[in-house]
Design an enzyme around this catalytic site. Structure first.
Site, PDB file in Angstrom:
ATOM      1  N   ASP A 137      -2.610   5.801  -4.901  1.00 51.94           N
ATOM      2  CA  ASP A 137      -2.619   4.822  -3.821  1.00 51.94           C
ATOM      3  C   ASP A 137      -2.810   3.490  -4.424  1.00 51.94           C
ATOM      4  O   ASP A 137      -3.897   3.027  -4.746  1.00 51.94           O
ATOM      5  CB  ASP A 137      -4.009   5.589  -3.044  1.00 51.94           C
ATOM      6  CG  ASP A 137      -4.185   4.402  -1.852  1.00 51.94           C
ATOM      7  OD1 ASP A 137      -3.179   3.560  -1.428  1.00 51.94           O
ATOM      8  OD2 ASP A 137      -5.269   4.708  -1.272  1.00 51.94           O
TER       9      ASP A 137
ATOM     10  N   ASP B 245       1.096  -1.123  -0.066  1.00 53.12           N
ATOM     11  CA  ASP B 245      -0.029   0.075   0.117  1.00 53.12           C
ATOM     12  C   ASP B 245       0.833   1.156   0.131  1.00 53.12           C
ATOM     13  O   ASP B 245       1.312   1.322   1.120  1.00 53.12           O
ATOM     14  CB  ASP B 245      -0.984   0.037   1.436  1.00 53.12           C
ATOM     15  CG  ASP B 245      -1.866   1.209   1.328  1.00 53.12           C
ATOM     16  OD1 ASP B 245      -1.958   1.757   0.271  1.00 53.12           O
ATOM     17  OD2 ASP B 245      -2.460   1.370   2.358  1.00 53.12           O
TER      18      ASP B 245
END
Length: 465
Positions: free
Chosen positions: A289, A91
């Site tokens: 992201d 992430d």
């Protein structure tokens, strides 16, 4: 940064707050750390062996597994001595590593809850160290992971990092552990510590806090994160570098860019303008992201994209614009320009999401971009929106944490070429891609079988993780 959906697929806009986010195969090239990513069929667990520290003129690779059933990119790591094999989501929107504890009652009650990423038993590690610091991450939809910060040996991609700090979750509502690789200023700890990019530099594995992300095609099983370098064989054209925006004042905590222009092109010479800086439209702040599967943009932009595609049918049940599923074979593109400098062509076929599927093969599809209700100029400029994997797959992206810059080029899917360049303190300067692939194109078409799997996953409530 993670999103999840429950039942109605309503997505909540995630905004990270400093200190409290709402929310490998080893390269032969000296000086980089390769962090691979793989898909659907889990690979055999990789054994990580202790190696001597390398000089900073190197890279490290982390392989990424494209776990389409989980809507996430996972990687294999080991934690402890001897190493216990775990799988965690990679992430760029968060900054802490956290894993499931074997003491987590959710894992004990339901074997399936932690089956994908497995659990860590600190009693079986001779190098484990507890700390007195609590660990808590809470996401915008109310899901969370709680426990304590601990330290132990982290292994991946043929390297080992001793006394690595991470969260050990004894209570969580998310079945996936997360490996955040963002700025350390976005950690949830009350006191900033050295996370993975920091430690790779301080331990001498790489020379600069920078890495490149290549997620590869939606149908591909693997991609990678290359720490300390970039691979000229994974993109085409020239990498264009743009400055990040500070998250708060002069503090950089997210990979934040200004989205200044959007056009929709259906193959003809006339593009439909969605957002135009030359027309005086306000820019939209977006985070790149990898922890988000699709994306969240202002309602005015999402509705304009849907209208340009040919859909004005909005489903309040799903919170998405419905599309004809035949658009999975479209060669149209949604073209995004950042800071008025770098343009990325995102294939429409990457954005068509099946949201219902049954055994007869009937499918309902939608545009995989959630609309946020904020639409005023002030809101557009102050809010933070997200571009997730559906957008990022089309790009080769270099995240330069030292220089606070992001460089983008068009990705080459399933590239047959590898040409690794080690990065230094000057950042990315005029690098041109050499990627080639017998199966590559900017828009590779998908078959219906994969989308059937995605549809089932969506109905199970797994949309953005």
């Amino acid at each position: 940064m993670k999103f999840s959906t429950v039942g109605s697929f309503t997505l909540l806009l995630c905004a990270s707050v400093l200190g409290s986010p709402i929310i490998q195969h080893r390269s032969a090239t000296p000086g980089v750390v390769h962090f691979p990513i793989e898909a659907r069929t889990p690979p055999k667990e990789r054994l990580v062996r202790r190696l001597r520290k390398r000089d900073s003129n190197s890279t490290v690779t982390m392989t990424l597994d494209n776990e389409i059933n989980n809507g996430a990119y996972l990687t294999n790591i080991t934690v402890g001595t001897p190493g216990q094999s775990l799988r965690v989501q990679v992430d760029t929107g968060s900054s802490d590593l956290w894993v499931q504890s074997s003491d987590n009652p959710d894992c004990q009650v339901s074997q399936n809850f932690c089956a994908t990423t497995k659990t860590f038993d600190d009693a079986d590690s001779s190098s484990f160290t507890a700390t007195s610091a609590d660990f808590t991450i809470t996401y915008a939809d109310g899901s969370f992971a709680r426990g304590e910060y601990v330290k132990d040996t982290l292994g991946f991609g043929g390297i080992a990092v001793d006394d690595f700090q991470f969260g050990l979750a004894t209570n969580s509502t998310s079945s996936l552990g997360v490996f955040g690789i963002g700025f350390d200023t976005n950690e949830v700890a009350s006191t900033t510590y050295e996370n993975l990019p920091d430690r790779l530099v301080s331990e001498g594995f790489i020379g600069v806090k920078a890495y490149s992300l290549w997620l590869n095609d939606i149908d591909s099983s693997t991609g990678n994160v290359l720490f300390g370098g970039l691979d000229l064989g994974k993109f085409t054209g020239e990498l264009v570098t743009v400055d990040m925006l500070p998250t708060v004042a002069t503090i950089y905590a997210q990979f934040l860019l200004r989205l200044t222009d959007i056009t929709y092109g259906s193959g003809s010479s006339n593009n439909t303008t969605i957002l135009s800086s030359s027309n005086g439209d306000p820019a939209v702040n977006v985070v790149l992201d990898s922890g988000t599967t699709y994306g969240v943009l202002p309602e005015s932009i999402v509705s304009a994209i849907a209208e340009a595609i040919g859909s004005t049918q909005y489903s309040s049940d799903y919170g998405l614009y419905l599309l004809d599923c035949s658009l999975q074979d479209s060669t149209a593109t949604v073209n995004l320009t950042f800071n008025g400098q770098a343009t990325l062509a995102v294939g429409l076929n990457q954005l068509v999401v099946p949201i219902e599927y049954n055994s007869q093969g009937n499918t309902l599809c939608a545009l995989g971009v959630q609309a946020s209700s904020s639409s005023t100029s002030d809101a557009l400029q102050s809010a933070t929106y997200l571009l997730g994997d559906a957008f990022l797959r089309s790009g080769y992206i270099v995240y330069d944490l030292d220089n606070k810059q992001i460089s983008l080029a068009q990705a080459v899917f399933n590239s047959d070429t590898t040409d690794i360049v080690v990065l230094n303190s000057t950042g990315v300067t005029g690098q041109s891609g050499k990627g080639t692939s017998s199966t590559s194109s900017a828009l590779r078409l998908r078959g219906p079988g994969l989308w059937a799997v995605v549809g089932v996953a969506l109905l199970a409530g797994v949309f953005v993780l």
